[in-house]
Structure formats: C-alpha cells, structure tokens
Design an enzyme around this catalytic site. Structure first.
Site, PDB file in Angstrom:
ATOM      1  N   LYS A  34      -0.741   9.067  -0.778  1.00 42.25           N
ATOM      2  CA  LYS A  34      -1.777   9.151  -1.808  1.00 42.25           C
ATOM      3  C   LYS A  34      -2.716  10.329  -1.544  1.00 42.25           C
ATOM      4  CE  LYS A  34      -3.757   5.047  -3.220  1.00 42.25           C
ATOM      5  NZ  LYS A  34      -4.790   3.991  -3.165  1.00 42.25           N
ATOM      6  N   ASP A  89      -7.663   3.109  -6.563  1.00 41.41           N
ATOM      7  CA  ASP A  89      -6.972   1.829  -6.433  1.00 41.41           C
ATOM      8  C   ASP A  89      -5.949   1.788  -7.557  1.00 41.41           C
ATOM      9  OD1 ASP A  89      -7.006  -0.536  -4.631  1.00 41.41           O
ATOM     10  OD2 ASP A  89      -6.929  -1.546  -6.569  1.00 41.41           O
ATOM     11  N   SER A  90      -4.723   1.528  -7.175  1.00 43.27           N
ATOM     12  CA  SER A  90      -3.645   1.677  -8.143  1.00 43.27           C
ATOM     13  C   SER A  90      -2.582   0.624  -7.927  1.00 43.27           C
ATOM     14  CB  SER A  90      -3.040   3.081  -8.015  1.00 43.27           C
ATOM     15  OG  SER A  90      -2.767   3.367  -6.659  1.00 43.27           O
ATOM     16  N   GLY A 125       5.698   4.627  -1.845  1.00 40.19           N
ATOM     17  CA  GLY A 125       5.629   3.346  -2.551  1.00 40.19           C
ATOM     18  C   GLY A 125       6.804   3.099  -3.480  1.00 40.19           C
TER      19      GLY A 125
HETATM   20  P1  ITT Z   1      -5.576   2.919   0.239  1.00 38.79           P
HETATM   21  O1  ITT Z   1      -6.126   1.632  -0.307  1.00 38.79           O
HETATM   22  O2  ITT Z   1      -5.939   3.139   1.656  1.00 38.79           O
HETATM   23  O3  ITT Z   1      -5.873   4.095  -0.638  1.00 38.79           O
HETATM   24  P2  ITT Z   1      -3.061   1.664  -0.438  1.00 38.79           P
HETATM   25  O4  ITT Z   1      -1.638   2.111  -0.369  1.00 38.79           O
HETATM   26  O5  ITT Z   1      -3.397   0.321   0.159  1.00 38.79           O
HETATM   27  O6  ITT Z   1      -3.958   2.812   0.231  1.00 38.79           O
HETATM   28  P3  ITT Z   1      -3.748   0.591  -3.004  1.00 38.79           P
HETATM   29  O7  ITT Z   1      -4.484  -0.543  -2.405  1.00 38.79           O
HETATM   30  O8  ITT Z   1      -4.340   1.292  -4.177  1.00 38.79           O
HETATM   31  O9  ITT Z   1      -3.520   1.744  -1.930  1.00 38.79           O
HETATM   32  O10 ITT Z   1      -2.274   0.120  -3.317  1.00 38.79           O
HETATM   33  C1  ITT Z   1      -1.533   0.795  -4.253  1.00 38.79           C
HETATM   34  C2  ITT Z   1      -0.075   0.517  -4.015  1.00 38.79           C
HETATM   35  O11 ITT Z   1       0.590   0.649  -5.299  1.00 38.79           O
HETATM   36  C3  ITT Z   1       0.533   1.597  -3.121  1.00 38.79           C
HETATM   37  O12 ITT Z   1       0.525   1.241  -1.768  1.00 38.79           O
HETATM   38  C4  ITT Z   1       1.938   1.708  -3.690  1.00 38.79           C
HETATM   39  O13 ITT Z   1       2.751   0.710  -3.154  1.00 38.79           O
HETATM   40  C5  ITT Z   1       1.725   1.437  -5.179  1.00 38.79           C
HETATM   41  N1  ITT Z   1       1.514   2.695  -5.888  1.00 38.79           N
HETATM   42  C6  ITT Z   1       0.369   3.133  -6.493  1.00 38.79           C
HETATM   43  N2  ITT Z   1       0.528   4.353  -7.012  1.00 38.79           N
HETATM   44  C7  ITT Z   1       1.798   4.710  -6.725  1.00 38.79           C
HETATM   45  C8  ITT Z   1       2.553   5.865  -6.961  1.00 38.79           C
HETATM   46  O14 ITT Z   1       2.039   6.933  -7.548  1.00 38.79           O
HETATM   47  N3  ITT Z   1       3.821   5.891  -6.524  1.00 38.79           N
HETATM   48  C9  ITT Z   1       4.364   4.839  -5.917  1.00 38.79           C
HETATM   49  N4  ITT Z   1       3.722   3.718  -5.621  1.00 38.79           N
HETATM   50  C10 ITT Z   1       2.436   3.651  -6.017  1.00 38.79           C
END
Ligand code: ITT
Length: 211
Positions: A12, A79-80, A162
């Site tokens: 990310k 957050d995604s 991801g």
């Molecule tokens: P941070 O909170 O530390 O930023 P995280 O990976 O835990 O990292 P999130 O809580 O926002 O982030 O979780 C988002 C998840 O959704 C991420 O780990 C991926 O599995 C998925 N995801 C979001 N955007 C994505 C993308 O562009 N490509 C692939 N998977 C994605």
C-alpha cells in the site's frame, strides 16, 4: 510539504507513493527511517493501531490520528477492502482479518467460497483520511472500482498485493496483478481517492497549514 503515510502495509505504501509521485508532497512512512531520524521523529517499524472501527471511515481516522500524534506530521491513512456482491459485501472492512494465513492462502479461501457462484461481481473501496495534528482537522476522500472475482488466482508472481491476483477490473480480462502496478495505479480505487486528496491539499487555502 511533508505528509506521513499511516500504514504498515508495504504494498500500500508503495502504491500511495507511486500514485502521488508527481505531486509536490514529500511522503514519509515507517520505511523512511533515516529521513525521519533527521527530523527527530522516532516510530517503531512495528507500530500498530487496533482497527476496531465499524466502517472504513472509522478505521481510516483511527490510523491517521494515531500516526499523526506519534509523528506530529499531517498524516494520511487508507482503509480499504474488497466487497463481493453475492456474499453481501463480505469481507469489506475485515478484508485483511477474516482469514488467518498468507495473502495467497486467503485468495484461495475466497475463491473456494465462490466456487459454485456465477455472480462474481465485486468492488474495491478505499477511504483516505487526512488528519492535520496542528488544528485537528479531518477530511475524508473515497474511491471505488467495480470488477469481478476471477475463477483462479493469476499474476501473483508478477506484481501487486492482497487480492490483486483475483480481481479483474471492469472492462478488462486480466487481474490487477497481471495488468501490473503501473496500470492499476491509473484506475484503482486508491488512485481515485488520492486524486481527490491531492486536489484538496493543493488548494491555496490549505497550503498555509502545511509546511
Ligand atoms: P494498514 O492498515 O497498515 O494500512 P492493511 O493491509 O491492514 O494495512 P487495511 O486494514 O486497509 O490495510 O486492509 C485492506 C486490505 O484489503 C488489504 O490488506 C488487502 O488485503 C485488501 N486490499 C485493499 N486494497 C487492495 C488493493 O488495491 N489490492 C489488493 N488488495 C487490496
């Protein structure tokens, strides 16, 4: 203009930096140890925020605020997640937490949940929270991209993170991982949200708050 990226996800962080590469923002993250040290900022590489909010907005704010307080810098957090239509939007805010294992194991688990489903419609959604600790101001920007879940994981050894190897954006027949990060970054949910953020911070009236 320094802005801290509140994330521990290297995929990310890399994407956010690439998408905003042409902006005038100097983006810092936990990976920029030396630059942070020079600024007198110390933040552990395993700095963690408990994401117990109910919505993308809640969690984006929790992360942006926590890192901003820690660093003293204006901060953005993403957050995604992935939302699959036939699973009523699952896994949504729990995209990174519903399954214990590696990203590729999680992708296989999701493909398994969908093995008998013909409806493969899904979307990626991103909320970017911008938090300025100088005046506690908070702004949100969002973006989405529609697509479908592939029948098998493809391109995992090429690029992305991801769910990229199993998500096919609308209008294409390859996964985000196969299409590659450079292309993904021109159309993704994160790109759309960050373009709105960039517009916001570049407006004259906000420039004065950021140094
Ligand atoms: P941070 O909170 O530390 O930023 P995280 O990976 O835990 O990292 P999130 O809580 O926002 O982030 O979780 C988002 C998840 O959704 C991420 O780990 C991926 O599995 C998925 N995801 C979001 N955007 C994505 C993308 O562009 N490509 C692939 N998977 C994605």
């Amino acid at each position: 203009m320094n802005i801290f990226i509140a994330s521990s996800n290297q995929g990310k962080i890399k994407e956010i930096k690439a998408i905003l590469a042409d902006s005038s923002l100097n983006l810092l993250s936990i990976l920029d140890v030396f630059e942070l040290q020079k600024m007198g900022i110390e933040i552990a590489s395993d700095f963690d925020v408990i994401e117990d909010g109910k919505t993308f907005q809640d969690n984006a704010l929790l992360k942006a605020k926590a890192y901003a307080i820690k660093t003293g810098l204006p901060t953005i957090a993403d957050d995604s997640g992935l939302e699959v239509q036939t699973l009523n939007g699952f896994p949504s805010v729990n995209s990174n937490r519903w399954f214990e294992g590696t990203a590729s194991e999680r992708n296989l688990a999701l493909l398994d949940l969908l093995k008998d489903k013909t409806d493969r419609q899904a979307r990626f959604y991103s909320v970017i929270c911008f938090f300025d600790p100088k005046n506690n101001s908070v702004q949100f920007f969002d973006g989405e991209i529609q697509g479908k879940i592939a029948s098998e994981s493809k391109g995992s050894k090429i690029e992305g993170f991801g769910y990229d190897p199993i998500f096919i954006p609308e209008g294409f027949n390859q996964t985000f991982a196969e299409l590659g990060a450079e292309f993904k970054n021109t159309i993704s949910h994160r790109r759309i949200a960050l373009a709105k953020l960039n517009q916001y911070v570049l407006q004259d009236k906000h420039l004065g708050q950021l140094e």
